[in-house]
Write a protein that holds these residues in place. Structure first.
Motif, PDB file in Angstrom:
ATOM      1  N   ASN A  25       0.799  -1.222   0.000  1.00 52.87           N
ATOM      2  CA  ASN A  25       0.000   0.000   0.000  1.00 52.87           C
ATOM      3  C   ASN A  25       0.833   1.273   0.000  1.00 52.87           C
ATOM      4  OD1 ASN A  25      -2.550  -1.383   0.198  1.00 52.87           O
ATOM      5  ND2 ASN A  25      -2.066  -1.825   2.334  1.00 52.87           N
ATOM      6  N   LEU A  26       2.116   1.177   0.264  1.00 50.67           N
ATOM      7  CA  LEU A  26       2.944   2.373   0.416  1.00 50.67           C
ATOM      8  C   LEU A  26       3.022   3.232  -0.849  1.00 50.67           C
ATOM      9  CD1 LEU A  26       5.878   0.964   2.610  1.00 50.67           C
ATOM     10  CD2 LEU A  26       3.642   1.853   3.315  1.00 50.67           C
ATOM     11  N   PRO A  27       3.261   2.656  -2.049  1.00 52.79           N
ATOM     12  CA  PRO A  27       3.338   3.505  -3.253  1.00 52.79           C
ATOM     13  C   PRO A  27       2.047   4.254  -3.544  1.00 52.79           C
ATOM     14  CG  PRO A  27       4.272   1.332  -3.677  1.00 52.79           C
ATOM     15  CD  PRO A  27       3.574   1.252  -2.359  1.00 52.79           C
ATOM     16  N   VAL A  28       0.899   3.620  -3.277  1.00 56.20           N
ATOM     17  CA  VAL A  28      -0.393   4.269  -3.543  1.00 56.20           C
ATOM     18  C   VAL A  28      -0.530   5.531  -2.708  1.00 56.20           C
ATOM     19  CG1 VAL A  28      -2.892   3.961  -3.517  1.00 56.20           C
ATOM     20  CG2 VAL A  28      -1.420   2.017  -4.040  1.00 56.20           C
ATOM     21  N   SER A  29      -0.094   5.466  -1.450  1.00 56.88           N
ATOM     22  CA  SER A  29      -0.163   6.630  -0.560  1.00 56.88           C
ATOM     23  C   SER A  29       0.906   7.652  -0.903  1.00 56.88           C
ATOM     24  CB  SER A  29      -0.005   6.188   0.899  1.00 56.88           C
ATOM     25  OG  SER A  29      -0.893   5.152   1.225  1.00 56.88           O
ATOM     26  N   ALA A  30       2.084   7.163  -1.294  1.00 60.20           N
ATOM     27  CA  ALA A  30       3.228   8.048  -1.531  1.00 60.20           C
ATOM     28  C   ALA A  30       3.013   9.025  -2.683  1.00 60.20           C
ATOM     29  CB  ALA A  30       4.484   7.221  -1.781  1.00 60.20           C
ATOM     30  N   PHE A  32       0.774  10.935  -3.263  1.00 64.80           N
ATOM     31  CA  PHE A  32       0.082  12.149  -2.851  1.00 64.80           C
ATOM     32  C   PHE A  32       0.970  13.083  -2.039  1.00 64.80           C
ATOM     33  CE2 PHE A  32      -3.164   8.888  -3.498  1.00 64.80           C
ATOM     34  CZ  PHE A  32      -3.890   9.509  -4.506  1.00 64.80           C
ATOM     35  N   GLY A  33       2.266  12.742  -1.931  1.00 59.87           N
ATOM     36  CA  GLY A  33       3.243  13.656  -1.362  1.00 59.87           C
ATOM     37  C   GLY A  33       3.011  14.035   0.084  1.00 59.87           C
ATOM     38  N   SER A  34       3.278  15.311   0.407  1.00 58.45           N
ATOM     39  CA  SER A  34       3.222  15.794   1.793  1.00 58.45           C
ATOM     40  C   SER A  34       1.844  15.633   2.415  1.00 58.45           C
ATOM     41  CB  SER A  34       3.634  17.272   1.846  1.00 58.45           C
ATOM     42  OG  SER A  34       4.904  17.467   1.286  1.00 58.45           O
ATOM     43  N   SER A  35       0.795  15.759   1.614  1.00 58.61           N
ATOM     44  CA  SER A  35      -0.568  15.705   2.160  1.00 58.61           C
ATOM     45  C   SER A  35      -0.932  14.324   2.687  1.00 58.61           C
ATOM     46  CB  SER A  35      -1.579  16.143   1.101  1.00 58.61           C
ATOM     47  OG  SER A  35      -1.530  15.283  -0.026  1.00 58.61           O
ATOM     48  N   LEU A  36      -0.097  13.304   2.401  1.00 59.86           N
ATOM     49  CA  LEU A  36      -0.419  11.959   2.896  1.00 59.86           C
ATOM     50  C   LEU A  36      -0.443  11.931   4.420  1.00 59.86           C
ATOM     51  CD1 LEU A  36       2.167  10.056   4.098  1.00 59.86           C
ATOM     52  CD2 LEU A  36       2.910  10.298   1.738  1.00 59.86           C
ATOM     53  N   VAL A  37       0.330  12.800   5.091  1.00 61.83           N
ATOM     54  CA  VAL A  37       0.331  12.845   6.555  1.00 61.83           C
ATOM     55  C   VAL A  37      -1.056  13.221   7.059  1.00 61.83           C
ATOM     56  CG1 VAL A  37       1.280  13.998   8.598  1.00 61.83           C
ATOM     57  CG2 VAL A  37       2.776  13.453   6.666  1.00 61.83           C
ATOM     58  N   PHE A  38      -1.649  14.266   6.465  1.00 61.79           N
ATOM     59  CA  PHE A  38      -2.992  14.680   6.860  1.00 61.79           C
ATOM     60  C   PHE A  38      -3.997  13.556   6.615  1.00 61.79           C
ATOM     61  CE2 PHE A  38      -7.157  16.130   5.423  1.00 61.79           C
ATOM     62  CZ  PHE A  38      -7.581  16.882   6.503  1.00 61.79           C
ATOM     63  N   PHE A  39      -3.915  12.946   5.441  1.00 64.78           N
ATOM     64  CA  PHE A  39      -4.899  11.919   5.101  1.00 64.78           C
ATOM     65  C   PHE A  39      -4.755  10.663   5.951  1.00 64.78           C
ATOM     66  CE2 PHE A  39      -5.298  14.321   1.032  1.00 64.78           C
ATOM     67  CZ  PHE A  39      -6.654  14.559   1.125  1.00 64.78           C
ATOM     68  N   THR A 239       3.621   2.422  10.999  1.00 65.06           N
ATOM     69  CA  THR A 239       4.489   1.890   9.950  1.00 65.06           C
ATOM     70  C   THR A 239       4.058   2.333   8.565  1.00 65.06           C
ATOM     71  OG1 THR A 239       3.200  -0.173   9.930  1.00 65.06           O
ATOM     72  CG2 THR A 239       5.183  -0.123  11.296  1.00 65.06           C
ATOM     73  N   MET A 240       2.748   2.402   8.326  1.00 65.31           N
ATOM     74  CA  MET A 240       2.291   2.765   6.987  1.00 65.31           C
ATOM     75  C   MET A 240       2.532   4.235   6.680  1.00 65.31           C
ATOM     76  SD  MET A 240      -1.072   0.427   6.303  1.00 65.31           S
ATOM     77  CE  MET A 240      -1.235   1.142   4.698  1.00 65.31           C
ATOM     78  N   MET A 241       2.383   5.101   7.680  1.00 62.41           N
ATOM     79  CA  MET A 241       2.638   6.514   7.441  1.00 62.41           C
ATOM     80  C   MET A 241       4.126   6.757   7.186  1.00 62.41           C
ATOM     81  SD  MET A 241       2.002   9.898   9.810  1.00 62.41           S
ATOM     82  CE  MET A 241       0.379   9.356  10.325  1.00 62.41           C
ATOM     83  N   GLY A 243       6.396   4.524   6.293  1.00 61.34           N
ATOM     84  CA  GLY A 243       6.807   3.818   5.083  1.00 61.34           C
ATOM     85  C   GLY A 243       6.429   4.577   3.821  1.00 61.34           C
ATOM     86  N   SER A 244       5.239   5.181   3.816  1.00 58.37           N
ATOM     87  CA  SER A 244       4.800   5.971   2.666  1.00 58.37           C
ATOM     88  C   SER A 244       5.668   7.214   2.504  1.00 58.37           C
ATOM     89  CB  SER A 244       3.334   6.379   2.834  1.00 58.37           C
ATOM     90  OG  SER A 244       2.496   5.241   2.878  1.00 58.37           O
ATOM     91  N   LEU A 245       6.019   7.844   3.624  1.00 64.67           N
ATOM     92  CA  LEU A 245       6.886   9.013   3.577  1.00 64.67           C
ATOM     93  C   LEU A 245       8.266   8.646   3.039  1.00 64.67           C
ATOM     94  CD1 LEU A 245       6.018  10.875   6.903  1.00 64.67           C
ATOM     95  CD2 LEU A 245       5.656  11.712   4.575  1.00 64.67           C
ATOM     96  N   ALA A 246       8.738   7.443   3.382  1.00 60.59           N
ATOM     97  CA  ALA A 246      10.049   7.000   2.898  1.00 60.59           C
ATOM     98  C   ALA A 246      10.082   6.986   1.373  1.00 60.59           C
ATOM     99  CB  ALA A 246      10.367   5.616   3.448  1.00 60.59           C
ATOM    100  N   ILE A 247       9.000   6.541   0.760  1.00 56.79           N
ATOM    101  CA  ILE A 247       8.929   6.510  -0.709  1.00 56.79           C
ATOM    102  C   ILE A 247       8.751   7.920  -1.259  1.00 56.79           C
ATOM    103  CG2 ILE A 247       7.582   5.700  -2.679  1.00 56.79           C
ATOM    104  CD1 ILE A 247       6.960   3.182  -1.126  1.00 56.79           C
ATOM    105  N   ALA A 248       7.841   8.694  -0.642  1.00 53.55           N
ATOM    106  CA  ALA A 248       7.559  10.045  -1.135  1.00 53.55           C
ATOM    107  C   ALA A 248       8.773  10.959  -1.054  1.00 53.55           C
ATOM    108  CB  ALA A 248       6.404  10.642  -0.339  1.00 53.55           C
ATOM    109  N   PHE A 249       9.606  10.776  -0.035  1.00 50.06           N
ATOM    110  CA  PHE A 249      10.801  11.603   0.131  1.00 50.06           C
ATOM    111  C   PHE A 249      11.857  11.326  -0.938  1.00 50.06           C
ATOM    112  CE2 PHE A 249       9.918  12.357   4.832  1.00 50.06           C
ATOM    113  CZ  PHE A 249       9.757  13.726   4.674  1.00 50.06           C
ATOM    114  N   VAL A 250      11.909  10.083  -1.401  1.00 48.77           N
ATOM    115  CA  VAL A 250      13.024   9.657  -2.250  1.00 48.77           C
ATOM    116  C   VAL A 250      12.664   9.567  -3.727  1.00 48.77           C
ATOM    117  CG1 VAL A 250      14.687   7.798  -2.658  1.00 48.77           C
ATOM    118  CG2 VAL A 250      14.061   8.419  -0.326  1.00 48.77           C
TER     119      VAL A 250
END
Length: 472
Positions: A25-30, A32-39, A239-241, A243-250
């Motif tokens: 599920n991480l790439p699907v969330s990633a 959406f960039g920074s806004s994924l934290v809010f969501f 972990t999901m938040m 993990g998603s940030l790890a992909i979005a950052f890179v």
């Protein structure tokens, strides 16, 4: 089943976490960039926490677990069947996307471009799903052990690693694709794609109630279910938040692949640290984790629909169990339906488009079931005689229950309406074609319920006529 053979808190926590918490599920969330934290936080408050609390109360207080039993006790058998049908049929749509992740990750070892070959992906999905079905035919003990091992090897270790690599990346001051600021975290709600993010993230939180069908296979369910659901919720959200940030950052958002985006991100990290030789090892671990995570999603909804079959909604053929007490005919029928739905992936121009369509269609069906579950919890609290075990109860008496269920219903309603909006950053072909396939799929998957209603009514009528003939 003896106490020694029943699932304890640790085993149940691994079963729940392994079923929901997924690097898939991480790439699907990633994307959406920074806004994924809010969501993620929004989805936790409006969906994850309410479903965990309601599942804990119902599972620990009602002898028979699962949405069929809960909705049946609240509204009657027909509504109960509709609820469990939605839970089951949404999985038919969702399974190809889950197994698609496994296939896409596997092809990464050979050639990442193979993940965009629709025909290869469909063939691999079918092969993997039928193999997992055979494992489930061995019974809950075998599948639970398989899930526990896979969760440790293919979920906990990789998830911990990608989060660790993220912190190392940040500590070394490496370049970032996104930046977390007060402005970037809060999404611009004028853009439809920002609302679409909610649909993707809520789907990644779905499934808390699945394990409750195994209530008779759990040691001291009144205590075990609330503990396991609480621990699982914390692990899943954290972990999901991260993990998603790890992909979005890179990884740049326009380069994130929904099918193999996770191993793609690992490759970015490992290459930067000159550890590329670990990529094949991690790829295999991710495949193992995904295989384990799919087990509960295959067998739990089948167990729920089998309860309905026992009440006459399905022909006796579907009630047959093997020596491991598994509804084998239902499992095999499920595999056949999934095989047919896989062909939908050939109707869209890209694998990403197919992945998104099936994921969103699955979400819409599942959300309808969750709405019924939240309303059922309110009705069942009034029927105090139904609470047989005196287990966990949502704090705050009636206000607490209404608050939790109200938040859950609102979160489901928002996500349901957003689900009809096609994303602009994924190739889905024409919007009209997407909407036609989407709406046709919704209707086609719900309408069979009325056919089973007619079957049950005719069966009951026939039994009454036979009983009257015998009396006469």
């Amino acid at each position: 089943m003896s106490t020694l053979n029943k699932l304890n808190t640790f085993a149940l926590t691994l079963l729940i976490t392994g079923s929901i918490d997924s690097v898939r599920n991480l790439p699907v969330s990633a994307i959406f960039g920074s806004s994924l934290v809010f969501f993620f936080l929004f989805a936790a408050v409006m969906f994850l926490i309410p479903t965990a609390l309601v599942s804990a109360e119902l599972a620990s207080n009602i002898n028979e677990g699962g949405v069929y039993q809960w909705c049946r006790l609240a509204f009657g058998e027909k509504i109960g069947f509709l609820a469990v049908w939605l839970q089951w049929i949404n999985n038919m749509v969702w399974f190809p996307t889950f197994v698609l992740f496994i296939a896409g990750t596997a092809t990464y070892l050979i050639n990442p471009e193979l993940s965009q070959n629709k025909y290869l992906m469909v063939g691999m999905v079918l092969s993997i799903f039928w193999g997992l079905t055979l494992i489930n035919l061995k019974g809950i003990q075998v599948s639970a052990k398989f899930t526990s091992i896979c969760a440790i090897v293919g979920l906990i270790i990789p998830m911990g690693l990608i989060i660790t690599l993220l912190f190392v990346w940040l500590a070394l001051g490496n370049p970032l694709q996104i930046h977390l600021t007060s402005q970037s975290i809060l999404p611009d709600f004028h853009h439809a794609d920002n609302w679409i993010a909610l649909s993707a993230i809520i789907l990644s939180f779905a499934g808390m109630e699945l394990a409750t069908v195994h209530v008779k296979d759990v040691n001291e369910p009144q205590k075990t279910f609330p503990k396991s659901l609480a621990v699982s919720s914390i692990i899943i959200l954290t972990t999901m938040m991260l993990g998603s940030l790890a992909i979005a950052f890179v990884v740049p958002a326009n380069q994130i692949n929904l099918v193999n985006g996770t191993i793609q991100s690992f490759s970015y990290f490992l290459s930067a640290y000159h550890l590329s030789f670990l990529t094949p090892v991690l790829t295999i671990m991710l495949i193992i984790g995904a295989l384990g995570g799919s087990i509960s999603w295959i067998v739990s909804p089948v167990k729920g629909i089998a309860q309905a079959a026992g009440h006459g909604f399905l022909p006796p053929f579907f009630q047959a169990e093997n020596k491991h007490l598994v509804a084998q005919n239902l499992l095999i029928t499920q595999a056949i339906i999934v095989s047919l739905i896989c062909l939908v992936m050939l109707l869209l121009p890209s694998v990403n488009g197919s992945y998104w369509l099936l994921s969103t269609l699955s979400t819409e069906l599942y959300l309808l079931m969750y709405m019924m579950m939240f309303v059922a919890a309110i009705f069942l609290r009034k029927k105090k005689n139904i609470h047989l075990n005196q287990g966990f109860v949502i704090p705050g008496k009636q206000f607490g229950l209404w608050l939790v269920c109200g938040l859950g219903l609102l979160g489901c309603a928002i996500t349901f309406f957003v689900g009809f909006i096609p994303p602009s950053n994924i190739n889905i072909g024409s919007k009209m074609n997407y909407i036609i396939i989407f709406c046709t799929g919704m209707l086609g998957l719900i309408l069979p319920v009325f056919g089973f209603y007619i079957y049950k009514d005719r069966t009951v009528k026939r039994e009454l006529e036979l009983a009257l003939d015998e009396v006469q």
